[in-house]
Write a protein that holds these residues in place. Sequence first.
Motif, short mmCIF file in Angstrom:
data_model
loop_
_atom_site.label_atom_id
_atom_site.label_comp_id
_atom_site.label_asym_id
_atom_site.label_seq_id
_atom_site.Cartn_x
_atom_site.Cartn_y
_atom_site.Cartn_z
N GLN A 125 0.39 -10.04 11.74
CA GLN A 125 1.30 -9.77 10.96
C GLN A 125 0.37 -9.52 9.53
O GLN A 125 0.57 -8.62 8.87
CB GLN A 125 1.75 -11.26 10.37
CG GLN A 125 3.01 -11.47 11.14
CD GLN A 125 4.32 -12.17 10.55
OE1 GLN A 125 3.90 -13.17 9.79
NE2 GLN A 125 5.45 -12.15 11.20
N VAL A 126 -1.00 -10.06 9.29
CA VAL A 126 -1.65 -9.63 8.44
C VAL A 126 -2.06 -8.21 8.54
O VAL A 126 -2.25 -7.26 7.40
CB VAL A 126 -2.98 -10.60 8.56
CG1 VAL A 126 -4.31 -10.05 7.73
CG2 VAL A 126 -2.79 -12.17 7.88
N ALA A 127 -2.45 -7.79 9.77
CA ALA A 127 -2.87 -6.61 10.21
C ALA A 127 -1.66 -5.53 9.76
O ALA A 127 -1.77 -4.32 9.12
CB ALA A 127 -3.55 -6.15 11.42
N ALA A 128 -0.29 -5.78 10.31
CA ALA A 128 0.74 -5.09 9.78
C ALA A 128 0.99 -4.74 8.55
O ALA A 128 1.23 -3.68 7.80
CB ALA A 128 1.80 -5.46 10.65
N LEU A 129 0.99 -5.93 7.58
CA LEU A 129 1.35 -6.14 6.29
C LEU A 129 0.43 -5.26 5.42
O LEU A 129 0.63 -4.80 4.47
CB LEU A 129 1.76 -7.33 5.73
CG LEU A 129 2.95 -8.05 6.21
CD1 LEU A 129 3.18 -9.63 5.63
CD2 LEU A 129 4.23 -7.27 5.77
N GLY A 130 -1.04 -5.60 5.79
CA GLY A 130 -1.90 -5.22 5.17
C GLY A 130 -2.22 -3.44 5.12
O GLY A 130 -2.34 -2.78 4.18
N THR A 131 -1.85 -3.04 6.28
CA THR A 131 -1.62 -1.52 6.59
C THR A 131 -0.52 -1.02 5.66
O THR A 131 -0.92 -0.01 5.08
CB THR A 131 -1.60 -1.13 8.08
OG1 THR A 131 -2.64 -1.71 8.74
CG2 THR A 131 -1.61 0.29 8.25
N LEU A 132 0.59 -1.58 5.64
CA LEU A 132 1.65 -1.12 4.66
C LEU A 132 1.12 -1.37 3.06
O LEU A 132 1.56 -0.47 2.38
CB LEU A 132 2.85 -1.99 4.77
CG LEU A 132 3.71 -1.81 6.19
CD1 LEU A 132 4.75 -2.66 6.36
CD2 LEU A 132 4.11 -0.37 6.38
N GLY A 133 0.31 -2.33 2.82
CA GLY A 133 -0.31 -2.44 1.45
C GLY A 133 -1.00 -1.26 1.06
O GLY A 133 -1.26 -0.88 -0.12
N THR A 134 -2.04 -0.73 1.97
CA THR A 134 -2.70 0.46 1.81
C THR A 134 -1.68 1.69 1.39
O THR A 134 -2.10 2.45 0.78
CB THR A 134 -3.60 0.78 2.91
OG1 THR A 134 -4.27 -0.32 3.40
CG2 THR A 134 -4.52 2.13 2.72
N LYS A 135 -0.88 1.67 2.23
CA LYS A 135 0.25 2.84 2.09
C LYS A 135 0.83 2.41 0.60
O LYS A 135 1.22 3.54 -0.19
CB LYS A 135 1.40 2.84 2.95
CG LYS A 135 0.44 3.52 4.53
CD LYS A 135 1.83 3.36 5.51
CE LYS A 135 1.38 4.01 6.81
NZ LYS A 135 1.37 5.51 6.57
N TRP A 136 1.50 1.42 0.39
CA TRP A 136 1.81 1.19 -0.77
C TRP A 136 1.15 1.36 -2.14
O TRP A 136 1.70 1.93 -3.12
CB TRP A 136 2.32 -0.47 -0.88
CG TRP A 136 3.01 -1.03 -1.79
CD1 TRP A 136 2.45 -1.75 -3.33
CD2 TRP A 136 4.29 -1.24 -2.05
NE1 TRP A 136 3.59 -2.21 -3.99
CE2 TRP A 136 4.54 -1.83 -3.44
CE3 TRP A 136 5.62 -0.57 -1.69
CZ2 TRP A 136 5.82 -2.12 -3.94
CZ3 TRP A 136 6.77 -0.96 -1.89
CH2 TRP A 136 6.89 -1.59 -3.22
N ILE A 137 -0.09 0.97 -2.02
CA ILE A 137 -0.99 1.21 -3.27
C ILE A 137 -0.96 2.79 -3.56
O ILE A 137 -1.19 3.09 -4.76
CB ILE A 137 -2.30 0.88 -3.05
CG1 ILE A 137 -2.43 -0.81 -2.81
CG2 ILE A 137 -3.34 1.44 -3.94
CD1 ILE A 137 -2.47 -1.17 -4.51
#
Length: 306
Positions: free
Chosen positions: A177-189
Amino acid sequence: PGNGRPGNGRAASGQAGNRPGGNGQGGNGRAGNERPGTRLSGNRPDGRSQPLAATPDPLQSPDADLPEVNVPVVDAPAVEPDFSALTPDLSEQLVVGAPLIPAAVLSERLAAATTARANWQQEEDQKEQQRQAVNCYVAWGALGEAVTFVDRGAAESQPHLKAAQRLLAELGGDAEQVAALGTLGTKWIRSANRANRGAFLAGTVQSVAPHGSLFEVRLVLEGDAQEQPLAVLLRDDPGGALAVGRQMLVLGAIVTDPELNLSGYTGSEPLVVVAGTHDVVPESTPAPAPASASEEPPATPAASGP
């Protein structure tokens, strides 16, 4: 009776109009006034906001390394509270024009983030999982905004801040879950169309150094193929816990054009994240090496007599 000076109130200057996503300080766009498709780079000395070039929303675009994800419709709060009366003197704020969020709102966003993660975990349909993952991220981003701007001087805020820290640490135990949400965070930024100014980030610490009255962590974000570090600013000295190479989780708020909008910032980054709370993912303990075939198994103790 005639000395009330009608019309001479401070509300006319816009100082009390500081609502999240609204016009910020006197309607000048500093407090989250981001229109879809355009990110405001901040207020220039001439008082104008200079828009950056609009880019497609990464959360709505296919990615070679990720499944296609569409941003779901997130239910808006029933009533968005009026923060205007709670906004402190702007000269005392870390982030110019930021709202002072009540503890009750932080409590609501904690509950929403917890529910969104549970819905994601319980979903079995793969396509729906993708939608729930993005829905979860949006909820965690809103939580990051609340944790960063909550009224920390209020006693009722403290239990909720501790709960947010526990929630972040609990998430750190789920690498997938950290990897999935973290990758979405990179897109979000990098998105030009964010639903709120909050953020959840996961990444690897590249450096830690004092920055005026703050501390700057250079973080290489999860899933960033270019490995361009992002500046994450902490209010307090992280000590030795944030060693280079460790994985860091952040709940925070995005500040564009920080040279103008972040007190004490002297860098040249177009965008930084102010951490409301953070956690360091524990290093995994390597499993013991299996015994080789040449090693004799330990002797079984002889059974004792009656």
